[in-house]
Design an enzyme around this catalytic site. Structure first.
Site, PDB file in Angstrom:
ATOM      1  N   GLY A  99       3.540  42.539 -21.830  1.00 18.66           N
ATOM      2  CA  GLY A  99       4.427  43.598 -22.313  1.00 18.66           C
ATOM      3  C   GLY A  99       5.837  43.143 -22.649  1.00 18.66           C
ATOM      4  N   THR A 101       8.781  41.887 -24.782  1.00 15.79           N
ATOM      5  CA  THR A 101       9.053  41.912 -26.230  1.00 15.79           C
ATOM      6  C   THR A 101      10.302  41.112 -26.599  1.00 15.79           C
ATOM      7  OG1 THR A 101      10.278  43.997 -26.061  1.00 15.79           O
ATOM      8  CG2 THR A 101       7.922  44.143 -26.566  1.00 15.79           C
ATOM      9  N   HIS A 104      14.056  36.579 -23.477  1.00 17.14           N
ATOM     10  CA  HIS A 104      15.171  36.121 -22.642  1.00 17.14           C
ATOM     11  C   HIS A 104      15.036  36.968 -21.380  1.00 17.14           C
ATOM     12  CE1 HIS A 104      19.484  34.704 -22.071  1.00 17.14           C
ATOM     13  NE2 HIS A 104      19.335  35.618 -21.117  1.00 17.14           N
ATOM     14  N   HIS A 106      14.954  39.357 -18.315  1.00 14.71           N
ATOM     15  CA  HIS A 106      15.797  40.514 -17.994  1.00 14.71           C
ATOM     16  C   HIS A 106      15.071  41.400 -16.994  1.00 14.71           C
ATOM     17  CE1 HIS A 106      13.302  41.271 -21.537  1.00 14.71           C
ATOM     18  NE2 HIS A 106      13.142  42.496 -21.066  1.00 14.71           N
ATOM     19  N   HIS A 108      14.747  45.442 -16.009  1.00 12.69           N
ATOM     20  CA  HIS A 108      14.982  46.823 -16.435  1.00 12.69           C
ATOM     21  C   HIS A 108      15.340  47.645 -15.200  1.00 12.69           C
ATOM     22  CE1 HIS A 108      12.763  46.593 -20.389  1.00 12.69           C
ATOM     23  NE2 HIS A 108      12.163  45.594 -19.781  1.00 12.69           N
TER      24      HIS A 108
HETATM   25  P1  AMP Z   1      10.802  43.739 -22.666  1.00 16.76           P
HETATM   26  O1  AMP Z   1       9.779  44.444 -23.502  1.00 16.76           O
HETATM   27  O2  AMP Z   1      10.590  43.791 -21.209  1.00 16.76           O
HETATM   28  O3  AMP Z   1      11.002  42.343 -23.214  1.00 16.76           O
HETATM   29  O4  AMP Z   1      12.151  44.542 -22.874  1.00 16.76           O
HETATM   30  C1  AMP Z   1      12.990  44.392 -23.973  1.00 16.76           C
HETATM   31  C2  AMP Z   1      13.847  45.615 -24.022  1.00 16.76           C
HETATM   32  O5  AMP Z   1      14.894  45.374 -24.938  1.00 16.76           O
HETATM   33  C3  AMP Z   1      13.113  46.877 -24.502  1.00 16.76           C
HETATM   34  O6  AMP Z   1      13.190  47.883 -23.502  1.00 16.76           O
HETATM   35  C4  AMP Z   1      13.875  47.272 -25.768  1.00 16.76           C
HETATM   36  O7  AMP Z   1      14.029  48.652 -25.876  1.00 16.76           O
HETATM   37  C5  AMP Z   1      15.207  46.583 -25.573  1.00 16.76           C
HETATM   38  N1  AMP Z   1      15.935  46.255 -26.785  1.00 16.76           N
HETATM   39  C6  AMP Z   1      15.439  45.766 -27.955  1.00 16.76           C
HETATM   40  N2  AMP Z   1      16.441  45.561 -28.838  1.00 16.76           N
HETATM   41  C7  AMP Z   1      17.594  45.908 -28.207  1.00 16.76           C
HETATM   42  C8  AMP Z   1      18.973  45.928 -28.582  1.00 16.76           C
HETATM   43  N3  AMP Z   1      19.380  45.532 -29.800  1.00 16.76           N
HETATM   44  N4  AMP Z   1      19.890  46.371 -27.674  1.00 16.76           N
HETATM   45  C9  AMP Z   1      19.490  46.765 -26.456  1.00 16.76           C
HETATM   46  N5  AMP Z   1      18.215  46.769 -26.041  1.00 16.76           N
HETATM   47  C10 AMP Z   1      17.273  46.359 -26.899  1.00 16.76           C
END
Ligand code: AMP
Length: 143
Positions: A99, A101, A104, A106, A108
């Protein structure tokens, strides 16, 4: 992207770190940055990222990971203080199959209110930056 892929220095969060892409910032120091998720699953959905370039939990040096989770606790407390949700989900994904996306690492911080449906993960429409900045300011005030 696979769990074993090399870190891509052009990923979205690298561009947020460098300031090339705007973000609603909650907190920044020499080692981490916290900002609002632009496609929030709920009001107050906050992200915490390290400055060290690491794709996932398995690439990041242990010391940086320890700092990252400690900072996630601190910022999560501020989210709790500012927004008083009924619960808070802490999530972290490794590899596209799991999951992830943005590649880098992080954490949540997702506030949850009883009876309120969340938006799906990494989907939906982008939130207005000024609205996100308002929420970021509320969280920042509790740090
Ligand atoms: P993951 O799917 O765990 O890699 O989480 C990536 C998160 O980054 C998702 O919840 C997206 O909504 C968020 N995201 C994508 N692009 C941006 C952006 N430009 N600014 C802030 N959050 C973002």
């Amino acid at each position: 992207m696979s769990l074993f892929a090399q870190y891509d220095p052009q990923n979205i969060f690298a561009k947020i770190l460098s300031g090339d892409i705007p973000s609603a910032r909650v907190y920044e120091d020499a080692r981490i940055l916290s900002f609002m998720d632009a496609f929030p699953q709920s009001r107050g959905h906050t992200l915490v990222i390290p400055k060290v370039p690491a794709s996932n939990l398995f690439d990041i040096p242990a010391e940086d990971l320890q700092n990252l989770i400690t900072q996630t606790q601190t910022i999560g407390r501020a989210v709790r203080e500012a927004l008083a949700p009924d619960g808070i989900r802490i999530a972290q994904f490794n590899g596209a199959a799991a999951g992830q996306t943005v590649f880098h690492i992080h954490f949540h911080i997702i506030p949850v209110w009883e009876g309120e449906n969340e938006h799906p993960h990494a989907a939906g429409t982008m939130s207005d930056l000024n609205e996100l900045k308002d929420i970021a300011a509320q969280i920042k005030a509790k740090l």
